[in-house]
Design a protein around this motif. Structure first.
Motif, mmCIF file in Angstrom:
data_model
loop_
_atom_site.group_PDB
_atom_site.id
_atom_site.type_symbol
_atom_site.label_atom_id
_atom_site.label_comp_id
_atom_site.label_asym_id
_atom_site.label_seq_id
_atom_site.Cartn_x
_atom_site.Cartn_y
_atom_site.Cartn_z
ATOM 1 N N VAL A 192 -17.318 15.001 -56.243
ATOM 2 C CA VAL A 192 -16.437 15.605 -57.245
ATOM 3 C C VAL A 192 -16.931 17.000 -57.626
ATOM 4 C CG1 VAL A 192 -15.451 15.337 -59.550
ATOM 5 C CG2 VAL A 192 -15.767 13.336 -58.093
ATOM 6 N N ALA A 193 -18.249 17.229 -57.567
ATOM 7 C CA ALA A 193 -18.789 18.549 -57.892
ATOM 8 C C ALA A 193 -18.258 19.614 -56.935
ATOM 9 C CB ALA A 193 -20.312 18.520 -57.851
ATOM 10 N N LEU A 194 -18.077 19.262 -55.670
ATOM 11 C CA LEU A 194 -17.508 20.212 -54.711
ATOM 12 C C LEU A 194 -16.080 20.573 -55.103
ATOM 13 C CD1 LEU A 194 -18.813 18.733 -51.336
ATOM 14 C CD2 LEU A 194 -19.491 20.897 -52.391
ATOM 15 N N LEU A 195 -15.284 19.564 -55.453
ATOM 16 C CA LEU A 195 -13.918 19.817 -55.915
ATOM 17 C C LEU A 195 -13.931 20.678 -57.173
ATOM 18 C CD1 LEU A 195 -10.846 19.233 -55.881
ATOM 19 C CD2 LEU A 195 -11.340 17.154 -57.189
ATOM 20 N N PHE A 196 -14.817 20.358 -58.090
ATOM 21 C CA PHE A 196 -14.950 21.075 -59.364
ATOM 22 C C PHE A 196 -15.248 22.553 -59.131
ATOM 23 C CE2 PHE A 196 -17.875 21.968 -63.082
ATOM 24 C CZ PHE A 196 -16.911 21.871 -64.082
ATOM 25 N N ALA A 197 -16.193 22.845 -58.236
ATOM 26 C CA ALA A 197 -16.617 24.221 -57.988
ATOM 27 C C ALA A 197 -15.541 25.024 -57.264
ATOM 28 C CB ALA A 197 -17.913 24.228 -57.185
ATOM 29 N N PHE A 198 -14.959 24.452 -56.219
ATOM 30 C CA PHE A 198 -13.972 25.205 -55.452
ATOM 31 C C PHE A 198 -12.654 25.345 -56.208
ATOM 32 C CE2 PHE A 198 -16.826 24.190 -51.896
ATOM 33 C CZ PHE A 198 -16.943 25.468 -51.344
ATOM 34 N N ALA A 199 -12.327 24.378 -57.064
ATOM 35 C CA ALA A 199 -11.134 24.508 -57.905
ATOM 36 C C ALA A 199 -11.313 25.659 -58.889
ATOM 37 C CB ALA A 199 -10.859 23.202 -58.642
ATOM 38 N N LEU A 200 -12.516 25.795 -59.462
ATOM 39 C CA LEU A 200 -12.787 26.912 -60.369
ATOM 40 C C LEU A 200 -12.667 28.241 -59.636
ATOM 41 C CD1 LEU A 200 -13.747 28.036 -63.109
ATOM 42 C CD2 LEU A 200 -16.093 27.824 -62.241
ATOM 43 N N LEU A 201 -13.216 28.314 -58.421
ATOM 44 C CA LEU A 201 -13.136 29.550 -57.636
ATOM 45 C C LEU A 201 -11.684 29.914 -57.357
ATOM 46 C CD1 LEU A 201 -14.465 31.815 -56.018
ATOM 47 C CD2 LEU A 201 -14.600 30.233 -54.071
ATOM 48 N N ALA A 202 -10.883 28.922 -56.944
ATOM 49 C CA ALA A 202 -9.472 29.176 -56.649
ATOM 50 C C ALA A 202 -8.734 29.638 -57.901
ATOM 51 C CB ALA A 202 -8.824 27.909 -56.083
ATOM 52 N N PHE A 203 -9.026 29.019 -59.047
ATOM 53 C CA PHE A 203 -8.372 29.406 -60.300
ATOM 54 C C PHE A 203 -8.753 30.831 -60.697
ATOM 55 C CE2 PHE A 203 -8.890 29.765 -64.945
ATOM 56 C CZ PHE A 203 -7.549 29.734 -65.313
ATOM 57 N N MET A 204 -10.022 31.186 -60.557
ATOM 58 C CA MET A 204 -10.451 32.534 -60.906
ATOM 59 C C MET A 204 -9.743 33.578 -60.048
ATOM 60 S SD MET A 204 -14.549 32.243 -61.561
ATOM 61 C CE MET A 204 -15.229 31.680 -63.124
ATOM 62 N N LEU A 205 -9.655 33.314 -58.744
ATOM 63 C CA LEU A 205 -8.979 34.253 -57.847
ATOM 64 C C LEU A 205 -7.497 34.363 -58.200
ATOM 65 C CD1 LEU A 205 -10.619 33.307 -54.423
ATOM 66 C CD2 LEU A 205 -11.040 35.353 -55.799
ATOM 67 N N ALA A 206 -6.862 33.213 -58.446
ATOM 68 C CA ALA A 206 -5.443 33.228 -58.806
ATOM 69 C C ALA A 206 -5.223 33.962 -60.122
ATOM 70 C CB ALA A 206 -4.916 31.797 -58.894
ATOM 71 N N SER A 207 -6.133 33.790 -61.079
ATOM 72 C CA SER A 207 -5.992 34.433 -62.390
ATOM 73 C C SER A 207 -6.127 35.946 -62.290
ATOM 74 C CB SER A 207 -7.031 33.885 -63.364
ATOM 75 O OG SER A 207 -6.799 32.519 -63.616
ATOM 76 N N LEU A 208 -6.943 36.410 -61.342
ATOM 77 C CA LEU A 208 -7.065 37.846 -61.121
ATOM 78 C C LEU A 208 -5.815 38.396 -60.450
ATOM 79 C CD1 LEU A 208 -10.782 38.105 -59.932
ATOM 80 C CD2 LEU A 208 -9.849 38.847 -62.122
ATOM 81 N N LEU A 209 -5.268 37.639 -59.494
ATOM 82 C CA LEU A 209 -4.106 38.105 -58.738
ATOM 83 C C LEU A 209 -2.826 38.072 -59.563
ATOM 84 C CD1 LEU A 209 -4.841 36.424 -55.276
ATOM 85 C CD2 LEU A 209 -5.065 38.849 -55.868
ATOM 86 N N ASN A 210 -2.633 37.026 -60.367
ATOM 87 C CA ASN A 210 -1.383 36.930 -61.138
ATOM 88 C C ASN A 210 -1.466 37.565 -62.522
ATOM 89 O OD1 ASN A 210 -2.617 35.036 -62.888
ATOM 90 N ND2 ASN A 210 -1.781 33.280 -61.782
ATOM 91 N N GLY A 211 -2.633 38.125 -62.853
ATOM 92 C CA GLY A 211 -2.782 38.831 -64.116
ATOM 93 C C GLY A 211 -3.096 37.951 -65.316
ATOM 94 N N HIS A 212 -3.311 36.640 -65.090
ATOM 95 C CA HIS A 212 -3.566 35.733 -66.208
ATOM 96 C C HIS A 212 -4.838 36.122 -66.967
ATOM 97 C CE1 HIS A 212 -4.068 32.136 -68.571
ATOM 98 N NE2 HIS A 212 -5.120 31.733 -67.892
ATOM 99 N N ALA A 213 -5.899 36.453 -66.239
ATOM 100 C CA ALA A 213 -7.173 36.785 -66.897
ATOM 101 C C ALA A 213 -7.033 38.037 -67.758
ATOM 102 C CB ALA A 213 -8.267 36.974 -65.844
ATOM 103 N N ALA A 214 -6.402 39.077 -67.216
ATOM 104 C CA ALA A 214 -6.265 40.326 -67.963
ATOM 105 C C ALA A 214 -5.252 40.205 -69.090
ATOM 106 C CB ALA A 214 -5.862 41.454 -67.017
#
Length: 281
Positions: free
Chosen positions: A118-140
């Motif tokens: 589950v830790a692998l899923l946890f880590a890669f899901a966070l990475l995917a979310f961070m990348l998506a948040s940068l691309l779709n403007g959610h983080a900014a």
């Protein structure tokens, strides 16, 4: 027949997917981690630690009671931690009870398999979310803190609004409030990465290949302590998060995290007609 409330598009697909994947992953990680902790329910600072060493945290049991010892302070936790009764009526003296662990019966090897998978899923899901948040403007757009939001007067006003159970700005109901931004950013960009890094630092394989990783925390036992503290902080965040969801309307909030849309304020009325239903996408 028109709607009398606006509909606001508040949560993008990437956010919603990560939210539910993360919710399941965190639950499994906390429960399998509790079983792993049961194998040695003591925490130390430094590189090494064993039963004879002085632990800063210990969950244990006497012949009659369970207890939690933290930095010399001792609390009776009978029935919850240290000493509890299983569904068959048998008294157990393990740190965490059966309902809080995966698996429910003592099995360190299986708990480690659950935790690592589950830790692998946890880590890669966070990475995917961070990348998506940068691309779709959610983080900014939603998580970036402006200077005015960090002024003491603004922070105090946000705290008062929370105490009065007012969580959104009527003028901009899609926006995140300041306390949300601070807590979400701290968890997403601080607490969760800290759990991942300390988890890697505890791994014997990683420690052998990259000893500097555990050295960042002052040793493997320190990394284990920080990992436990971060997990406890994440569990505390989840409890507060759920309480706020209940206080702000669970149907509205859960529905919004499924569909992405939440009802907003009633739209303005116009002289030339009845209700005008609006939708912000």
């Amino acid at each position: 027949m028109g709607s009398n409330r606006q509909v606001i598009y508040r949560h993008r697909l990437a956010t919603r997917l990560w939210h539910w994947v993360n919710a399941a992953a965190v639950a499994l990680l906390l429960m399998s981690g509790a079983m792993i902790f049961n194998a040695h329910p003591r925490l130390y600072w430094g590189e090494y630690g064993a039963n004879p060493d002085r632990a800063w945290l210990h969950i244990g049991a006497t012949e009659r009671t369970g207890y939690l010892s933290v930095a010399g302070w001792r609390f009776d936790t009978t029935g919850v931690l240290g000493r509890w009764t299983d569904p068959q009526g048998v008294t157990r003296t393990r740190a965490f009870p059966h309902w809080a662990t995966i698996p429910s019966g003592y099995n360190l090897a299986l708990a480690r398999r659950w935790h690592m998978a589950v830790a692998l899923l946890f880590a890669f899901a966070l990475l995917a979310f961070m990348l998506a948040s940068l691309l779709n403007g959610h983080a900014a757009r939603d998580l970036r803190l402006r200077a005015r939001e960090l002024r003491p007067a603004h922070l105090w006003a946000d705290i008062v609004a929370h105490l009065r159970l007012r969580f959104h700005d009527p003028a901009d109901p899609a926006a995140f409030n300041t306390l949300q931004k601070i807590s979400y950013a701290a968890v997403i960009f601080g607490l969760i990465p800290l759990m991942i890094v300390t988890g890697l630092a505890m791994s014997p394989g990683m420690d052998a290949g990259y000893p500097w990783l555990s050295g960042m925390f002052g040793g493997r036992q320190s990394a284990r302590s920080v990992h436990f503290i971060a997990a406890a902080a994440l569990a505390g965040f989840i409890v507060v998060h759920l309480l706020l969801v209940l206080a702000s309307g669970p149907v509205r909030q859960i529905g919004g995290m499924i569909t992405g849309r939440v009802p907003g304020a009633p739209p303005p009325r116009h002289d030339r007609g009845g209700d005008m239903a609006g939708a912000a996408a």
